[in-house]
Design an enzyme around this catalytic site. Structure first.
Site, PDB file in Angstrom:
ATOM      1  CG  PHE A  81      -0.753   4.451  -6.194  1.00  0.00           C
ATOM      2  CD1 PHE A  81       0.062   5.003  -7.414  1.00  0.00           C
ATOM      3  CD2 PHE A  81      -1.305   5.719  -5.717  1.00  0.00           C
ATOM      4  CE1 PHE A  81       0.760   6.371  -7.603  1.00  0.00           C
ATOM      5  CE2 PHE A  81      -1.008   7.070  -5.872  1.00  0.00           C
ATOM      6  CZ  PHE A  81      -0.123   7.373  -6.869  1.00  0.00           C
TER       7      PHE A  81
ATOM      8  CB  SER B 126     -10.036  -0.202  -4.913  1.00  0.00           C
ATOM      9  OG  SER B 126      -9.746  -0.725  -6.303  1.00  0.00           O
TER      10      SER B 126
ATOM     11  CB  ILE C 217      -4.695   8.228  -2.957  1.00  0.00           C
ATOM     12  CG1 ILE C 217      -4.064   9.597  -2.817  1.00  0.00           C
ATOM     13  CG2 ILE C 217      -3.627   7.134  -3.077  1.00  0.00           C
ATOM     14  CD1 ILE C 217      -3.691  10.041  -4.178  1.00  0.00           C
ATOM     15  CD  GLU C 218      -9.321   2.652  -7.338  1.00  0.00           C
ATOM     16  OE1 GLU C 218      -9.683   1.484  -7.797  1.00  0.00           O
ATOM     17  OE2 GLU C 218      -9.598   3.503  -8.231  1.00  0.00           O
ATOM     18  CB  ILE C 219      -3.984   1.627  -2.230  1.00  0.00           C
ATOM     19  CG1 ILE C 219      -3.570   3.300  -2.155  1.00  0.00           C
ATOM     20  CG2 ILE C 219      -3.015   0.663  -2.307  1.00  0.00           C
ATOM     21  CD1 ILE C 219      -2.998   3.342  -0.810  1.00  0.00           C
TER      22      ILE C 219
END
Length: 125
Positions: free
Chosen positions: A72, A108, A119-121
């Protein structure tokens, strides 16, 4: 090009309420639709949630909680993101690290959701 953008994807989860609570901490909103269905909305996209063992047809051949790896994009700076995750008591498992996204370089942070999906932000660089 035939495909323009992603509308939604589906996550199979062990507990829809727990998943909703987690993703609300990331700023997503919960919507109900159809026949008692649940979705996580953000931007112009959504994630439909399927309860493991009660998936909606048609479905993936082998729907499995914890098998997703999602990235995301956030508008928060990485220091603001880290502070937000810490306030929410969400463990950072890696980052910040440089990665390559669909539109170019990313910075990231990696976390896991309640089903252990990765989950990568990220910030676009």
């Amino acid at each position: 090009m035939l495909i323009h953008h992603l509308d939604h994807l589906v996550l199979t989860v062990t507990d829809i309420r727990r998943s909703c609570a987690f993703y609300e901490q990331l700023g997503m909103t919960i919507t109900r639709f159809g026949n008692d269905r649940t979705a996580l909305n953000f931007g112009e996209q959504k994630i439909n949630l399927h309860q493991a063992g009660e998936e909606v047809e048609p479905k993936a051949t082998f729907p499995t909680p914890g098998s997703a790896d999602l990235c995301f994009i956030t508008k928060l700076s990485i220091p603001e993101l880290i502070a937000h995750l810490r306030r929410q008591e969400i463990d950072i498992i890696e980052g910040p690290v440089e990665r390559t996204g669909a539109r170019g370089p990313l910075l990231s942070i990696y976390i896991r959701d309640p089903d252990l999906n990765l989950i990568e932000i990220a910030n676009e660089r």
